[in-house]
Design an enzyme around this catalytic site. Sequence first.
Site, PDB file in Angstrom:
ATOM      1  N   SER A 246       0.822  -1.198   0.000  1.00 25.67           N
ATOM      2  CA  SER A 246       0.000   0.000   0.000  1.00 25.67           C
ATOM      3  C   SER A 246       0.861   1.255   0.000  1.00 25.67           C
ATOM      4  O   SER A 246       1.630   1.470  -0.930  1.00 25.67           O
ATOM      5  CB  SER A 246      -0.945  -0.048   1.198  1.00 25.67           C
ATOM      6  OG  SER A 246      -1.983   0.875   1.033  1.00 25.67           O
TER       7      SER A 246
ATOM      8  N   ASP B 189      -9.313  -4.310  -5.373  1.00 23.28           N
ATOM      9  CA  ASP B 189      -8.722  -3.716  -4.176  1.00 23.28           C
ATOM     10  C   ASP B 189      -9.485  -2.432  -3.839  1.00 23.28           C
ATOM     11  O   ASP B 189      -9.608  -1.544  -4.675  1.00 23.28           O
ATOM     12  CB  ASP B 189      -7.245  -3.397  -4.452  1.00 23.28           C
ATOM     13  CG  ASP B 189      -6.474  -3.000  -3.203  1.00 23.28           C
ATOM     14  OD1 ASP B 189      -7.026  -2.235  -2.382  1.00 23.28           O
ATOM     15  OD2 ASP B 189      -5.325  -3.438  -3.050  1.00 23.28           O
TER      16      ASP B 189
ATOM     17  N   HIS C 259      -7.320  -6.039  -0.089  1.00 21.43           N
ATOM     18  CA  HIS C 259      -6.242  -5.070  -0.223  1.00 21.43           C
ATOM     19  C   HIS C 259      -4.894  -5.776  -0.145  1.00 21.43           C
ATOM     20  O   HIS C 259      -4.571  -6.398   0.860  1.00 21.43           O
ATOM     21  CB  HIS C 259      -6.368  -4.028   0.893  1.00 21.43           C
ATOM     22  CG  HIS C 259      -5.337  -2.955   0.842  1.00 21.43           C
ATOM     23  ND1 HIS C 259      -4.950  -2.346  -0.336  1.00 21.43           N
ATOM     24  CD2 HIS C 259      -4.607  -2.373   1.821  1.00 21.43           C
ATOM     25  CE1 HIS C 259      -4.036  -1.429  -0.065  1.00 21.43           C
ATOM     26  NE2 HIS C 259      -3.798  -1.436   1.229  1.00 21.43           N
TER      27      HIS C 259
END
Length: 525
Positions: free
Chosen positions: A237, A466, A494
Amino acid sequence: MHTRRTPRRPRTAAAAALAAAALLVSACSAGGPSGTAASTAARAAVLAALPAATPGELAPYYGQKPDWRECGVPGFECATLKAPLDYAEPAAGDVRLAVARKKATGPGRRIGSLLVNPGGPGGSAIGYLQQYAAIGYPAEVRARYDMVAVDPRGVARSEPVECLDGPEMDAYTQTDTTPDDARETQELVDAYKEFAEGCGARSAQLLHHVSTVEAARDMDIVRAALGDRKLTYVGASYGTFLGATYAGLFPGRVGRLVLDGAMDPTLAARRMNLEQTAGFETAFRSFVQDCARRPDCPLGTDAGDAGRRLKAFFGELDARPLPAGDADGRVLGEALATTGVIAAMYDEGAWEQLREALTSAMKEHDGAGLLMLSDSYYARDAGARYSNLMSANAAVNCLDLPPAFDGPDAVRKALPDFEKASPVFGEGLAWASLNCTYWPVRASGEPHRITAEGAAPIVVVGTTRDPATPYPWARALAGQLSSARLLTYEGDGHTAYGRGSACIDSAIDAYLLHGTPPAKGKRCS
C-alpha cells in the site's frame, strides 16, 4: 474521520486487513491540485535521481554500524540509527530511527537483508515484522534473508509524531463527517483544526521533516548500515509509494523490490480520493453479492437494495446512536459505524465478522461489533489508548501533497461526484478529504511521475477489486517505472502477497529467492 492507509499484519488475514484499514484512506486525503488537468500536468514532472556519490556531509550517517541488542521479543535484535532531520542542512540535528531484524534461519546461503514496510503512512514496520512477517513470510524466504524493519521517521518507535491524547482522539473519531447544516459543518472544521493544532503544538519541529522523500533517503542509510550493496524490499500500500520513491532517488541501488497494492504518484489528491471512493464501492458490492446469497444477511437478499439499506441505517445512527457496551461510554454513531464497515472492506476474511456486526446493530440494537471493527481501524486498544498511527498518517500525507480542498464550499461542490462514485461512502469520504486543509505546515511535495531509469526489475502487484489502492493505480505505476513487471491478482481485498493465492506467492517468492521477475502480463486468481 478517515485518515489512514495500510497494515500491521497480526494473527490472521482478516486481522491484517483491519490493521491495514487503519491507514489507507488518508494517504489519499492528503492533497494536491484537484481535477484531471492538474493530474495530467503532474505527469510531466519526474522524480529526479540523487547523485550516485554520497555527499561528504552525509558520510557519518552512511558510516554507522548498528549496535544490535535483544529487544524483548525472542529471536529479534534491535538497534538505533541516526539520520539528518533536514537533508538540506545535515548539521541542524538528527532523528533517531528504530530498526529491528530477525536473522536468516538457514539452511542455504544468506542472500542479504529484506526490508519490509506495511504501509500507512503510520504503520509500524517493526510491529509488522514481529507480529507477522517474521513468522508469516514463506520459510524459504526467511531462511535466506535477514528480515529487517525500520519505523519511518515520525512513526511508532522512530520519534513518533503526537497530536491528541486518548480522550481527545475518542472525540475526534466520533465527529460527524456527513454534516447536515452549518453548525455540524463548523463542528467538523473545528475538529480538523483541533487535530492540526495538537500536532503543531506537540511535534512542531518534526512536522516539517516527515515526508516520503526523507523516509526513502533514511532507508538508504539503513541499507548502508546493514552492509547491503542494494536494497531488497517488500512494501504494501503506502509502502509501495515509499519503495517507488526510493527507486526514483536511488535507481542504481535497487535490488529486488516488490510493490504490492500500488499507489499512483501522479494523481492529485481530489482525483485520488475520488478513485479510492469508487474502489470502496467496488469492494462493498462484492461483499453485498456474497452476503445476499446467505439467509442471515442483515442487508437482505436483494443485492441492488443493500446499499440503500445500509445508507438508511447510517442515517438512523446519525439521529439515534446505539449503545455499544463501551466502558468509556462511547456509543455507535454514524461516523464510527461507517469506519467499521470500511475496515472490513480490506479483506474478504472479515466479511463474516461484518455480517455479524451488522446483524447485531441493525436487528439487535447492539453496536459493539461495529465499534470493535472501528477501533481496530483506528488502532485503539481496550485501555482507550491509540497508537500514533493516525497522527503520523496525517503528518506524512499533509506534507507530501497540498490539501485536496480549500474549505467546506469546495467539498460541497464535489459531493455529487463522490456520491456518484459511492452512494454509500461518497459523502463521508469527500468530507474526510478536508483533513489537511488546516494543517500547520505547508506541503513540500507535489504529484509526480517516478521512472527510476536504470533500476533492476521491480515487481508491481495489483488486485482487481482492491478497495484502497484501486487496480488502475498498479497499472499506472507499472507504466511509469522503466523496469516494472506488473503482476495481477484477480480477486478481492487489499494487497495480494501472503493472502492465500499460491500463484501470487510463488511468483513473488521466485523473484525474491532467485531474482526472476514474473512473466510480462502474468495474472493470478
